[in-house]
Design a protein around this motif. Structure first.
Motif, short mmCIF file in Angstrom:
data_model
loop_
_atom_site.label_atom_id
_atom_site.label_comp_id
_atom_site.label_asym_id
_atom_site.label_seq_id
_atom_site.Cartn_x
_atom_site.Cartn_y
_atom_site.Cartn_z
N PRO A 147 0.84 -1.18 0.00
CA PRO A 147 0.00 0.00 0.00
C PRO A 147 0.89 1.24 0.00
O PRO A 147 1.99 1.20 0.52
CB PRO A 147 -0.77 -0.14 1.33
CG PRO A 147 0.14 -0.91 2.23
CD PRO A 147 0.87 -1.86 1.32
N MET A 148 0.36 2.32 -0.56
CA MET A 148 1.17 3.52 -0.74
C MET A 148 1.81 3.99 0.57
O MET A 148 2.94 4.45 0.59
CB MET A 148 0.25 4.62 -1.30
CG MET A 148 0.92 5.94 -1.57
SD MET A 148 -0.28 6.99 -2.42
CE MET A 148 0.66 8.50 -2.57
N ALA A 149 1.06 3.85 1.68
CA ALA A 149 1.52 4.39 2.96
C ALA A 149 0.77 3.66 4.07
O ALA A 149 0.29 2.54 3.88
CB ALA A 149 1.25 5.89 2.98
N GLU A 154 -0.48 10.49 5.13
CA GLU A 154 0.88 10.23 4.61
C GLU A 154 0.86 10.26 3.08
O GLU A 154 1.74 10.84 2.43
CB GLU A 154 1.37 8.86 5.07
CG GLU A 154 1.72 8.80 6.55
CD GLU A 154 2.13 7.38 6.98
OE1 GLU A 154 2.25 6.49 6.11
OE2 GLU A 154 2.30 7.18 8.19
N ALA A 155 -0.16 9.61 2.50
CA ALA A 155 -0.26 9.53 1.03
C ALA A 155 -0.36 10.94 0.43
O ALA A 155 0.26 11.24 -0.60
CB ALA A 155 -1.46 8.68 0.63
N ASP A 160 2.10 15.59 -2.54
CA ASP A 160 2.50 17.00 -2.49
C ASP A 160 4.00 17.15 -2.73
O ASP A 160 4.43 18.03 -3.49
CB ASP A 160 2.13 17.62 -1.13
CG ASP A 160 0.62 17.78 -0.98
OD1 ASP A 160 -0.10 17.60 -1.99
OD2 ASP A 160 0.16 18.05 0.14
N ALA A 161 4.80 16.28 -2.10
CA ALA A 161 6.26 16.39 -2.23
C ALA A 161 6.69 16.15 -3.68
O ALA A 161 7.56 16.85 -4.21
CB ALA A 161 6.96 15.40 -1.30
N GLY A 363 -3.36 5.57 -5.22
CA GLY A 363 -3.05 5.01 -3.91
C GLY A 363 -3.76 5.75 -2.79
O GLY A 363 -4.25 5.14 -1.83
N LEU A 364 -3.85 7.07 -2.92
CA LEU A 364 -4.54 7.88 -1.90
C LEU A 364 -6.01 7.47 -1.81
O LEU A 364 -6.56 7.33 -0.72
CB LEU A 364 -4.41 9.37 -2.26
CG LEU A 364 -5.27 10.34 -1.45
CD1 LEU A 364 -4.91 10.31 0.03
CD2 LEU A 364 -5.11 11.78 -1.98
N GLN A 365 -6.65 7.27 -2.95
CA GLN A 365 -8.07 6.88 -2.94
C GLN A 365 -8.26 5.55 -2.19
O GLN A 365 -9.20 5.39 -1.42
CB GLN A 365 -8.59 6.79 -4.39
CG GLN A 365 -10.03 6.31 -4.52
CD GLN A 365 -11.06 7.31 -3.98
OE1 GLN A 365 -10.71 8.35 -3.43
NE2 GLN A 365 -12.32 6.98 -4.11
N ASP A 366 -7.35 4.60 -2.40
CA ASP A 366 -7.45 3.33 -1.67
C ASP A 366 -7.33 3.55 -0.17
O ASP A 366 -8.01 2.90 0.62
CB ASP A 366 -6.36 2.36 -2.15
CG ASP A 366 -6.74 1.68 -3.47
OD1 ASP A 366 -7.93 1.74 -3.85
OD2 ASP A 366 -5.86 1.09 -4.11
N HIS A 367 -6.44 4.46 0.22
CA HIS A 367 -6.31 4.72 1.67
C HIS A 367 -7.59 5.33 2.22
O HIS A 367 -8.03 4.98 3.32
CB HIS A 367 -5.10 5.61 1.96
CG HIS A 367 -3.83 4.82 2.03
ND1 HIS A 367 -3.56 3.94 3.06
CD2 HIS A 367 -2.80 4.71 1.18
CE1 HIS A 367 -2.40 3.35 2.85
NE2 HIS A 367 -1.91 3.79 1.71
N LYS A 368 -8.21 6.23 1.47
CA LYS A 368 -9.46 6.84 1.94
C LYS A 368 -10.53 5.75 2.11
O LYS A 368 -11.28 5.75 3.07
CB LYS A 368 -9.94 7.91 0.96
CG LYS A 368 -9.09 9.17 1.01
CD LYS A 368 -9.66 10.23 0.07
CE LYS A 368 -8.86 11.52 0.18
NZ LYS A 368 -9.18 12.47 -0.89
#
Ligand code: NAD
Length: 401
Positions: A147-149, A154-155, A160-161, A363-368
């Motif tokens: 997973p991304m994070a 964190e994702a 952003d970075a 990846g962010l969407q999966d974390h949400k």
């Protein structure tokens, strides 16, 4: 893409139209035997993009490093490890210069190494954020394992970075680059089986009681869900191209099983997609491996893969009513090295300045969604997910070849 990186690509003078020296051969068979695939053509090694592998664990050694042999645009040029003896042995096996071995402390010095174009992060999940940000700040593009994070916060910082540094960020969702799953995606979105109304997906394995990081909440972020249940979640989203509007979940851990003191053993969850489509998913760290899914249409048939999420040996299954008879078949769209496909996609996106198909936003969407699943399990009720943009593949970038 910043000026200096463009210059570097210019120095390498990569022009895919001319550098891929394609070869054509006379067809062996008549066209009735099927269409010939174009013969593979690769960039010469001096032009292929250089990858630095961060973390020399099971996945890097067993799958990723060997996969470079099948890559057309990517090559391994550097290793990052906390164990210099191990790194030295692996570097000599893959022809990597000993000056290109880094550790976690001097990692930032990759900034001064023009051989490294892309950093591939293959560390425990909680370390993905730190090394993504450090790689972007060192002026390198990032391919990060799933997973991304360990959280959406964190994702978000990782995206952003990379945006701030004008570097590409891709999450290594290998399934989305693989021929069998790509065909299943085409059928899910097409009309061959009518409308796919239900996806049933399962990804389970019996995990060793070895004190490994996957059983530690701080390092893994969660248990079976972010590690293997994520395949059911992400693949359902990929097949449909749409986003769930509501989820419901329950988590279960066998009482007294010392493996599951910090993270959950199993998660059973449903995702409700627009138009009444449901993905019904199970994941467990406590039972024998099963890595499959089926997509049920409303017009006389279903299709799926079993195994679906393994590294190789994927097998497609189709059931279709023909003349009032149920026909079972195993179409075989072919097998390719999944890690080579995803690394080549990343390299091509850098060469052609395109957004990867599975960027950080995927990846962010999966974390949400995973956060909504855990919330549902905690509260014992469905959780709505609002604010998704409308459309198909809204979080994805350039389609892979
Ligand atoms: P692993 O435990 O085999 O390797 C992890 C590496 O990280 C080791 O070399 C270890 O020494 C190093 N490390 C550095 N700091 C560490 C720490 N504090 N604790 C533990 N290890 C530390 O793990 P893996 O199976 O290679 O997984 C690495 C990443 O790859 C994870 O994010 C995992 O989810 C992902 N993964 C993806 C797939 C896939 O199919 N895409 C498959 C397996 C793993």
């Amino acid at each position: 893409m910043p000026h200096n990186y463009r210059l570097k690509l210019k120095e390498k003078k990569i022009n895919l139209a001319t550098d891929l020296k394609k070869v054509e051969l006379e067809p062996l068979n008549d066209s009735t035997e099927g269409k010939d695939q174009p013969l593979p053509a690769a960039l010469e090694p001096g032009k292929a993009l250089g990858f630095a592998l961060v973390g020399l664990g099971t996945l890097t050694l067993a799958e990723i490093l060997p996969a470079f042999a099948s890559c057309k645009y990517a090559k391994p040029v550097a290793l990052v490890s906390g164990d210099p003896v191990k790194a030295g042995k692996i570097a000599s096996q893959y022809g990597i210069a000993s000056k290109n071995i880094y550790d976690y402390k001097n990692f930032d010095a990759i900034k001064n190494n023009p051989e490294i174009d892309i950093v591939y992060i293959v560390l425990p999940n909680s370390m993905h954020e730190e090394f993504t940000i450090r790689a972007a700040n060192a002026g390198k593009h990032v391919l990060c394992e799933k997973p991304m994070a360990t959280s959406s916060a964190e994702a978000t910082r990782m995206i952003d970075a990379c945006e701030k540094a004008a570097k590409k960020l891709m999450i290594a969702y290998r399934i989305q680059y693989e021929p069998n799953n790509k065909l299943a995606m085409k059928w899910t979105r097409g009309s061959e089986f009518g409308k796919v109304r239900v996806i049933e997906a399962m990804n389970c394995q019996n995990i060793a009681n070895s004190g490994q990081w996957r059983l530690k909440k701080e390092l893994a972020g969660g248990g079976s869900l972010p590690d293997i249940g994520l395949y059911c979640l992400n693949t359902s989203r990929y097949l449909l191209g749409s986003e769930p509007e509501q989820v419901i979940a329950s988590t279960i851990s066998t009482p007294g099983d010392s493996r599951f003191k910090e993270v959950e053993e199993a998660v059973f969850f449903q995702m409700h997609f627009p138009g009444g489509v449901v993905a019904n998913c199970s994941t467990s760290y406590g039972i024998h491996q099963s890595r499959r899914y089926r997509c049920y249409g409303d017009n006389g048939g279903w299709f799926g893969l079993d195994p679906a999420f393994a590294y190789k040996g994927l097998k497609m299954e189709v059931s279709k009513m023909v003349d009032d008879v149920e026909w079972r078949s195993n179409p075989a769209p072919g097998e390719k090295n999944q890690f080579a496909l995803e690394m080549d996609h990343m390299a091509r996106c850098v060469i052609e300045d395109k957004k990867p198909f599975t960027p950080g936003e995927e990846g962010l969407q999966d974390h949400k969604i995973m956060e909504a699943l855990y919330q549902s399990a905690r509260e014992g009720k469905p959780v709505k997910i609002s604010g998704n943009p409308t459309g198909i593949d809204v979080f994805r970038g350039t389609l892979p070849e």
